[in-house]
Design a protein around this motif. Structure first.
Motif, mmCIF file in Angstrom:
data_model
loop_
_atom_site.group_PDB
_atom_site.id
_atom_site.type_symbol
_atom_site.label_atom_id
_atom_site.label_comp_id
_atom_site.label_asym_id
_atom_site.label_seq_id
_atom_site.Cartn_x
_atom_site.Cartn_y
_atom_site.Cartn_z
ATOM 1 N N ILE A 150 12.419 -71.316 -18.445
ATOM 2 C CA ILE A 150 11.348 -70.396 -18.820
ATOM 3 C C ILE A 150 11.379 -70.164 -20.326
ATOM 4 C CG2 ILE A 150 10.436 -68.055 -18.554
ATOM 5 C CD1 ILE A 150 11.572 -68.058 -15.720
ATOM 6 N N LEU A 151 10.253 -70.456 -20.979
ATOM 7 C CA LEU A 151 10.148 -70.330 -22.424
ATOM 8 C C LEU A 151 9.430 -69.063 -22.850
ATOM 9 C CD1 LEU A 151 9.013 -74.012 -23.063
ATOM 10 C CD2 LEU A 151 11.354 -73.117 -23.105
ATOM 11 N N LEU A 163 -2.961 -73.965 -22.514
ATOM 12 C CA LEU A 163 -1.903 -74.259 -23.470
ATOM 13 C C LEU A 163 -2.401 -75.290 -24.477
ATOM 14 C CD1 LEU A 163 1.284 -74.619 -21.233
ATOM 15 C CD2 LEU A 163 0.382 -72.568 -22.342
ATOM 16 N N LEU A 164 -2.115 -75.041 -25.744
ATOM 17 C CA LEU A 164 -2.371 -75.982 -26.821
ATOM 18 C C LEU A 164 -1.045 -76.283 -27.503
ATOM 19 C CD1 LEU A 164 -5.578 -74.269 -28.265
ATOM 20 C CD2 LEU A 164 -5.484 -76.297 -26.787
ATOM 21 N N PRO A 165 -0.980 -77.307 -28.347
ATOM 22 C CA PRO A 165 0.302 -77.640 -28.967
ATOM 23 C C PRO A 165 0.941 -76.481 -29.735
ATOM 24 C CG PRO A 165 -1.212 -79.459 -29.218
ATOM 25 C CD PRO A 165 -2.006 -78.336 -28.627
ATOM 26 N N ASP A 166 0.130 -75.617 -30.359
ATOM 27 C CA ASP A 166 0.709 -74.560 -31.191
ATOM 28 C C ASP A 166 0.266 -73.149 -30.819
ATOM 29 O OD1 ASP A 166 -1.888 -74.931 -31.932
ATOM 30 O OD2 ASP A 166 -1.510 -75.118 -34.080
ATOM 31 N N ASN A 181 2.836 -69.043 -31.334
ATOM 32 C CA ASN A 181 4.189 -69.396 -30.900
ATOM 33 C C ASN A 181 5.234 -68.373 -31.318
ATOM 34 O OD1 ASN A 181 3.333 -71.650 -29.570
ATOM 35 N ND2 ASN A 181 3.938 -73.119 -31.155
ATOM 36 N N ASP A 182 4.913 -67.519 -32.312
ATOM 37 C CA ASP A 182 5.861 -66.478 -32.696
ATOM 38 C C ASP A 182 5.719 -65.226 -31.838
ATOM 39 O OD1 ASP A 182 3.514 -65.302 -33.590
ATOM 40 O OD2 ASP A 182 4.053 -65.307 -35.712
ATOM 41 N N GLY A 183 4.814 -65.252 -30.845
ATOM 42 C CA GLY A 183 4.631 -64.134 -29.939
ATOM 43 C C GLY A 183 3.553 -63.160 -30.349
ATOM 44 N N SER A 184 3.036 -63.246 -31.567
ATOM 45 C CA SER A 184 1.952 -62.364 -32.000
ATOM 46 C C SER A 184 0.655 -62.765 -31.309
ATOM 47 C CB SER A 184 1.790 -62.420 -33.519
ATOM 48 O OG SER A 184 1.427 -63.725 -33.941
#
Length: 236
Positions: A150-151, A163-166, A181-184
């Motif tokens: 789990i990520l 989902l996209l690459p970034d 990806n930083d959660g923001s």
């Protein structure tokens, strides 16, 4: 109507001669249209494929899934029935077919992949760490690796996920949420979104019963834009 594969190629060729090719959008009648322009100034071309269930597009590759085939600019090949979750990358694409529970690799043809997932797969993407899945499990959307690690999680998600690459795009209540990806996160009011597709590099298509949006995802330039109502007459 000519074959969908030929029409894909025609659309891409025309775009190179006129204005920037942005990607491809699905309209309310499940017709697939090439889309041109940028930054809120869009023009949709005549449809190039019909009965499209899902699609994903980048500047180098566009794929669409009909009931029984995968359509690209160069080919139409048989595929498992129903919808497909599509993850594009620089070499091809990975696909998941929810109706049959199968994964496959697309590179000028389909090759089956042996992967097992615990839960319902909502979306897939090829990220720097490898193939990443959005999986609905016990009412919670989890972002996982293919080995089940789990990520991340999206506990507020109550609609489509892409989902996209970034980035991750998901529906929470009446909003579209762009999760970096930083959660923001950034939120955009968009009631009733039923479908999310990778429209083109830096853009996500969001469909409601009455409106089709383009969510621009370029860092620092995120905004929700309305797409034009495409012409309905197919190219012959």
């Amino acid at each position: 109507m000519k074959t969908a594969a030929l029409l894909f190629a025609v659309a891409l060729s025309v775009s190179a001669q006129n204005r920037p090719f942005l990607g491809q959008m699905i309209d309310h009648e499940r017709l697939l249209h090439p889309l041109y322009g940028a930054g809120g100034s869009f023009r949709a071309g005549p449809p190039v494929a019909s009965q499209v269930l899902s699609a994903a597009c980048s500047l180098t590759l566009c794929l669409a899934k009909t009931e029984s085939a995968i359509v690209s600019a160069n080919s139409t090949i048989p595929a498992p029935p129903g919808d497909a979750k599509i993850a594009l990358d620089s070499l091809g694409a990975t696909l998941y077919f929810p109706q049959t529970g199968q994964f496959a690799r697309w590179q000028k043809g389909l090759s089956p992949l042996s992967l097992a997932v615990n839960g319902s797969v909502l979306s897939i993407a090829m990220r720097t760490s490898g193939l990443t899945l959005a999986v609905l499990r016990s009412g919670v959307v989890l972002i996982t690796a293919t080995d089940g690690t789990i990520l991340d999680s999206l506990p507020a998600a109550n609609g489509p996920v892409l989902l996209l690459p970034d980035t991750t795009i998901y529906v929470a209540s009446d909003s579209l949420v762009l999760r970096k990806n930083d959660g923001s996160e950034l939120r955009f009011p968009a009631p009733g979104v039923t479908d999310l597709f990778a429209l083109g590099d830096g853009y996500v298509e969001a469909i409601t019963a009455t409106t089709i949006y383009a969510l621009q995802t370029f860092p620092g330039h995120e905004q929700l834009l309305q797409l034009p109502e495409p012409t309905k007459e197919p190219r012959r």
